[in-house]
Each structure stands twice: as structure tokens, then as C-alpha cells.
Design a protein around this motif. Structure first.
Motif, PDB file in Angstrom:
ATOM      1  N   GLY A   1      -8.883  14.500  12.372  1.00 56.67           N
ATOM      2  CA  GLY A   1      -9.933  13.564  11.985  1.00 56.67           C
ATOM      3  C   GLY A   1      -9.877  13.119  10.543  1.00 56.67           C
ATOM      4  N   SER A   2      -8.668  13.092   9.954  1.00 60.29           N
ATOM      5  CA  SER A   2      -8.557  12.728   8.544  1.00 60.29           C
ATOM      6  C   SER A   2      -7.887  11.373   8.357  1.00 60.29           C
ATOM      7  N   LEU A   3      -8.352  10.367   9.093  1.00 59.21           N
ATOM      8  CA  LEU A   3      -7.820   9.017   8.946  1.00 59.21           C
ATOM      9  C   LEU A   3      -8.292   8.400   7.625  1.00 59.21           C
ATOM     10  N   PRO A   4      -7.459   7.585   6.993  1.00 60.74           N
ATOM     11  CA  PRO A   4      -7.895   6.907   5.766  1.00 60.74           C
ATOM     12  C   PRO A   4      -9.044   5.943   6.048  1.00 60.74           C
ATOM     13  N   ARG A   5      -9.892   5.766   5.066  1.00 59.51           N
ATOM     14  CA  ARG A   5     -11.008   4.822   5.196  1.00 59.51           C
ATOM     15  C   ARG A   5     -10.667   3.461   4.599  1.00 59.51           C
ATOM     16  N   THR A   6      -9.462   3.301   4.090  1.00 60.74           N
ATOM     17  CA  THR A   6      -9.056   2.057   3.456  1.00 60.74           C
ATOM     18  C   THR A   6      -8.930   0.941   4.487  1.00 60.74           C
ATOM     19  N   PRO A   7      -9.593  -0.202   4.283  1.00 59.57           N
ATOM     20  CA  PRO A   7      -9.442  -1.320   5.230  1.00 59.57           C
ATOM     21  C   PRO A   7      -7.991  -1.811   5.258  1.00 59.57           C
ATOM     22  N   ALA A   8      -7.494  -2.105   6.439  1.00 59.38           N
ATOM     23  CA  ALA A   8      -6.129  -2.607   6.577  1.00 59.38           C
ATOM     24  C   ALA A   8      -6.058  -4.051   6.108  1.00 59.38           C
ATOM     25  N   PRO A   9      -4.977  -4.439   5.422  1.00 61.89           N
ATOM     26  CA  PRO A   9      -4.842  -5.842   5.007  1.00 61.89           C
ATOM     27  C   PRO A   9      -4.689  -6.754   6.213  1.00 61.89           C
ATOM     28  N   SER A  10      -5.136  -7.979   6.076  1.00 57.39           N
ATOM     29  CA  SER A  10      -5.038  -8.939   7.173  1.00 57.39           C
ATOM     30  C   SER A  10      -3.590  -9.376   7.355  1.00 57.39           C
TER      31      SER A  10
ATOM     32  N   THR B   1      -8.098   8.178  -1.053  1.00 57.15           N
ATOM     33  CA  THR B   1      -7.276   8.657   0.056  1.00 57.15           C
ATOM     34  C   THR B   1      -6.549   9.932  -0.346  1.00 57.15           C
ATOM     35  N   THR B   2      -6.744  10.994   0.417  1.00 60.59           N
ATOM     36  CA  THR B   2      -6.090  12.268   0.119  1.00 60.59           C
ATOM     37  C   THR B   2      -4.660  12.272   0.655  1.00 60.59           C
ATOM     38  N   ALA B   3      -3.901  13.270   0.230  1.00 63.67           N
ATOM     39  CA  ALA B   3      -2.531  13.398   0.728  1.00 63.67           C
ATOM     40  C   ALA B   3      -2.518  13.595   2.235  1.00 63.67           C
ATOM     41  N   TYR B   4      -3.492  14.325   2.758  1.00 67.39           N
ATOM     42  CA  TYR B   4      -3.572  14.541   4.200  1.00 67.39           C
ATOM     43  C   TYR B   4      -3.830  13.218   4.923  1.00 67.39           C
TER      44      TYR B   4
ATOM     45  N   SER C   1       3.422  12.584  -4.495  1.00 71.22           N
ATOM     46  CA  SER C   1       3.643  12.164  -3.105  1.00 71.22           C
ATOM     47  C   SER C   1       3.086  10.773  -2.874  1.00 71.22           C
ATOM     48  N   ARG C   2       1.945  10.484  -3.461  1.00 64.18           N
ATOM     49  CA  ARG C   2       1.350   9.152  -3.329  1.00 64.18           C
ATOM     50  C   ARG C   2       2.285   8.088  -3.918  1.00 64.18           C
ATOM     51  N   ARG C   3       2.840   8.360  -5.084  1.00 66.33           N
ATOM     52  CA  ARG C   3       3.732   7.384  -5.722  1.00 66.33           C
ATOM     53  C   ARG C   3       5.023   7.214  -4.925  1.00 66.33           C
ATOM     54  N   ARG C   4       5.552   8.316  -4.395  1.00 72.87           N
ATOM     55  CA  ARG C   4       6.764   8.230  -3.573  1.00 72.87           C
ATOM     56  C   ARG C   4       6.516   7.386  -2.328  1.00 72.87           C
ATOM     57  N   LEU C   5       5.386   7.609  -1.688  1.00 70.07           N
ATOM     58  CA  LEU C   5       5.065   6.865  -0.471  1.00 70.07           C
ATOM     59  C   LEU C   5       4.860   5.391  -0.783  1.00 70.07           C
ATOM     60  N   CYS C   6       4.208   5.107  -1.885  1.00 71.24           N
ATOM     61  CA  CYS C   6       3.991   3.713  -2.275  1.00 71.24           C
ATOM     62  C   CYS C   6       5.325   3.006  -2.519  1.00 71.24           C
ATOM     63  N   ALA C   7       6.242   3.667  -3.223  1.00 67.90           N
ATOM     64  CA  ALA C   7       7.548   3.063  -3.502  1.00 67.90           C
ATOM     65  C   ALA C   7       8.327   2.808  -2.215  1.00 67.90           C
ATOM     66  N   ALA C   8       8.273   3.756  -1.272  1.00 67.50           N
ATOM     67  CA  ALA C   8       8.986   3.577  -0.003  1.00 67.50           C
ATOM     68  C   ALA C   8       8.378   2.447   0.810  1.00 67.50           C
ATOM     69  N   ALA C   9       7.048   2.324   0.793  1.00 68.75           N
ATOM     70  CA  ALA C   9       6.389   1.226   1.512  1.00 68.75           C
ATOM     71  C   ALA C   9       6.738  -0.115   0.888  1.00 68.75           C
ATOM     72  N   GLN C  10       6.815  -0.181  -0.419  1.00 71.50           N
ATOM     73  CA  GLN C  10       7.176  -1.427  -1.091  1.00 71.50           C
ATOM     74  C   GLN C  10       8.603  -1.830  -0.765  1.00 71.50           C
TER      75      GLN C  10
ATOM     76  N   VAL D   1       9.994  10.168   4.114  1.00 74.00           N
ATOM     77  CA  VAL D   1       9.064  10.495   3.035  1.00 74.00           C
ATOM     78  C   VAL D   1       7.756  11.023   3.609  1.00 74.00           C
ATOM     79  N   VAL D   2       7.266  10.365   4.656  1.00 75.68           N
ATOM     80  CA  VAL D   2       6.017  10.817   5.292  1.00 75.68           C
ATOM     81  C   VAL D   2       6.185  12.230   5.847  1.00 75.68           C
ATOM     82  N   ASP D   3       7.321  12.504   6.488  1.00 76.44           N
ATOM     83  CA  ASP D   3       7.553  13.836   7.043  1.00 76.44           C
ATOM     84  C   ASP D   3       7.603  14.892   5.950  1.00 76.44           C
ATOM     85  N   ASP D   4       8.199  14.554   4.811  1.00 79.08           N
ATOM     86  CA  ASP D   4       8.264  15.502   3.712  1.00 79.08           C
ATOM     87  C   ASP D   4       6.868  15.792   3.159  1.00 79.08           C
ATOM     88  N   ILE D   5       6.062  14.740   3.035  1.00 78.99           N
ATOM     89  CA  ILE D   5       4.690  14.940   2.555  1.00 78.99           C
ATOM     90  C   ILE D   5       3.897  15.762   3.561  1.00 78.99           C
ATOM     91  N   ALA D   6       4.123  15.528   4.847  1.00 79.10           N
ATOM     92  CA  ALA D   6       3.417  16.289   5.875  1.00 79.10           C
ATOM     93  C   ALA D   6       3.767  17.765   5.816  1.00 79.10           C
TER      94      ALA D   6
END
Length: 371
Positions: A174-183, A310-313, A124-133, A161-166
Motif C-alpha cells: 500500500g505504498s503507492l506514490p501520491r504524485t499525480p501522473a503527467p498528462s 515520495t519515499t524510496a519505498y 537512489s532517487r537521483r539514480r532513478l531520475c537519471a535513468a528515467a531521463q 536500477v529499480v530492482d537495485d533500489i528494491a
């Protein structure tokens, strides 16, 4: 003393170590090879869920062959040979020794379903990454005839893709990612600056159009001064105060825009040239804002996927939060491009007195204001 490199020596130090999911895939395949009955407990994955072609081929072979008799399977390797033969049709490099090593590295075959769940999450992570790219690339593709339409279609594909992963990994509260957003990108676009100047000048000359351009916000502008001047124009029209370069300059002073280094004469000159219609330039600016938002949101989601913590959730929650920002810009774009909005603004300009707006045009301007 410098180390002499042997041209025939493999530089193993340059080969990156496998990701954790690689070892999980090995454990899963080992469990299925050792006891194929666990295949009935493995759901949610297919051969393309694996990170390597060899593992994908092995899983496809295991699923395609009838399960062996447990007693016979415990005494001979006939079924393993059949799996190897079938898998080699897709991955010629596979060997019998690798299949046996998979069995050896599997800690607990009865944990096959847990291993499969991890494989599903990483896929799911790889699918989401490809769709974002694909979204980021499409938003920057200047060869597309309808860039906004094409970009929003990719955003819809990303949302799917996000809906399918969900559906596979329902998010927790309360499961927001902790990854800093790019500028956000800060590249200077001369064409964008010119279009913003033309909008401000034309809207100052024909302020009746501003009232019907609520779909355009200061956040859509690339230059902070231009964003501030647009706020001045919308404030004056909302208060029914006469609009011309002088009144806009006075409002700009109250908002502190002159503190940024802009000189009064420069602002008056900026607001003194017109070409086309305010709606035309406004839509151009909003179109650029939609594409920039899509590009930045694609980068945000890609950053989530590249963070192994970052978890799937969290991927679901973070991606939906990012896509909501794009949805807001998209709604304003639909309002701007709707025929009803266009005809209403045209009727208003036609009946306004004494400063009715110019005819709406989609042609390139024939004049540009001096800077």
C-alpha cells in the motif's frame, strides 16, 4: 523607488537553499570526522552517493585513510589535516574551517548509520531520475537506427536500477506514490495519422490479416476515430461478418463514431485506398506506440523522483507499476515482430480466397490515400 543594483554586490537571493539531504550529509560527515569508528556502521553508500563534489571527496578521504587512535584524535587535529589534504586532491575549495563546522553541526554522532541510510535513499532517487531521463530522451531520439530496440534497452537499464533500489529498500504494501501522473502528450503527428489511415484502408481490403494482428489494440492509435474504426474491423472479423467499407461504416454507426462529427462519405473515402500490407502499417503504428509509452513512463517515474514527499519505498512501487505498462506494450511488439507471426500471416493471405492480402513489404508506400 526602484532598488539600484550594485554590479559588485552578490545577489544571494538568487541562490537556492540547499536540499534537506545536504544537511544530512553534513551531519554524517561531521559524525565520521568526530569519531571515525562510526565508519564501520555506515553501509550502502560510496563517495558518489553524496550530492556535492566536496562531500564526496571528504567521504572518499575518510574511507581511504586508516582510522586514528581515539585518544590521540581527541587531543590533536593531525588526522583531520590528513583528511583535508587527501580531499583537496578532488575538491580544492575545502578548508579546515569547513571540516570543523561539519563537526559542530552534527547533532548525534552515534546516529551516523541513520544519516547514511538517508543519504542512500536520496542517492537512489537521483539514480532513478537519471535513468528515467535517459529513457525519455532515447524514446525521442530519431537518429537511432533501431529506435525501439535502443529504447527498450534503456527501459531494461531503468528496471535494473529499480530492482537495485528494491533490494536496498524493500517496498511496503500500500505504498503507492501520491504524485499525480503527467498528462500524455497530445501533439498532432501528421505522419502517424496517415499511417493509421493506410492501415484501416488496407485492412478493410484484406480483412484476413486482421485476425493475426491481435497484437495491435485501439490504444496504439493516436486518433480516437481511427481507434474506433479498428475496433469495428476487429469486431466484424471476429463475428465472421463480411468486411468492406459499407459494413465497417454500419458498425461505426452502431458504435457512435458518427456522433463525433465524421460524415459517412468521409469514412467511406478513408477506407477506400490501399498501399502496402496491413501488417507493415500495423507494426509502424505499434512501434510508435512503444516509443510513446516509453516516453510517458519515463516522465511518470521522473515525476515521482522530483516529489520530495515520495519515499524510496514508494519510488519502487510506483516505478514497477509504470514499467509493467511498458512491459505489456513490449510483449505485443515482440509478437508482431516475431518471424513465426509473420510467416503465419503470410501463409494465411496466400491461401485466402477470394481476397488474399498483398505481399508483405517493408518498403515505403508508393501511394497515399487522399484525405
Amino acid at each position: 523607488m526602484p532598488r539600484t543594483t550594485d554590479p559588485h554586490e552578490d545577489d544571494l537571493d538568487t541562490i537556492p537553499p540547499p536540499q534537506p539531504v545536504f544537511h544530512v550529509e553534513q551531519a554524517l560527515l561531521g559524525a565520521l570526522l568526530l569519531d571515525p569508528r562510526h565508519l564501520g556502521n555506515v553501509t550502502g553508500i560510496a563517495s558518489d552517493s553524496f550530492s556535492t563534489a566536496a562531500h564526496a571527496a571528504l567521504f572518499a578521504a575518510i574511507r581511504s585513510l586508516p582510522a586514528p587512535d581515539p585518544v590521540q584524535h581527541a587531543t590533536n587535529a593531525k588526522w583531520l589535516d590528513e583528511v583535508l589534504t587527501a580531499a583537496r586532491e578532488q575538491a580544492r575549495g575545502l578548508s579546515a574551517s569547513y571540516l570543523h563546522s561539519l563537526i559542530q553541526v552534527c547533532p548525534w554522532p552515534r546516529h551516523a548509520s541513520a544519516y547514511a541510510r538517508i543519504v542512500e535513499a536520496e542517492h537512489s532517487r537521483r539514480r532513478l531520475c537519471a535513468a528515467a531521463q535517459r529513457l525519455t530522451q532515447t524514446s525521442r531520439d530519431t537518429s537511432a537506427p533501431q529506435r525501439v530496440v535502443t529504447t527498450l534497452a534503456e527501459a531494461d537499464a531503468l528496471t535494473a536500477v529499480v530492482d537495485d533500489i528494491a533490494a536496498r529498500f524493500p517496498p511496503h504494501s500500500g505504498s503507492l506514490p501520491r504524485t499525480p501522473a503527467p498528462s500524455p502528450a497530445t501533439t498532432h503527428d501528421e505522419e502517424a495519422v496517415d499511417e493509421e489511415r493506410l492501415l484501416l484502408a488496407t485492412a478493410t481490403a484484406y480483412p484476413s490479416s486482421v485476425e493475426h494482428m491481435r497484437w495491435l489494440t485501439p490504444a496504439d492509435f493516436t486518433h480516437p476515430l481511427h481507434a474506433g474504426l479498428w475496433q469495428c474491423l476487429t469486431t466484424l472479423t471476429r463475428r465472421s461478418i463480411p468486411v468492406d467499407p459499407v459494413t465497417v461504416l454500419w458498425e461505426a454507426q452502431h458504435r457512435g463514431l458518427l456522433d463525433t462529427g465524421a460524415r459517412p462519405r468521409e469514412l467511406l473515402d478513408l477506407l477506400d485506398g490501399t498501399a502496402g500490407s496491413p501488417e507493415y502499417w500495423g507494426e509502424r503504428i505499434l512501434q510508435r506506440s512503444v516509443l510513446a509509452s516509453a516516453h510517458h513512463i519515463g516522465l511518470r517515474i521522473e515525476a515521482f523522483t522530483e516529489d520530495p514527499a515520495t519515499t524510496a519505498y514508494q519510488l519502487v512501487v510506483g516505478s514497477r507499476r509504470a514499467l509493467a505498462d511498458l512491459s505489456a506494450v513490449r510483449t505485443r511488439w515482440q509478437q508482431a515482430a516475431s518471424p513465426a507471426s509473420t510467416s503465419k500471416a503470410a501463409r494465411t493471405r496466400a491461401t485466402a480466397a477470394p481476397r488474399a492480402g498483398p505481399p508483405r513489404t517493408t518498403a515505403a508506400p508508393t501511394a497515399r490515400i487522399s484525405r
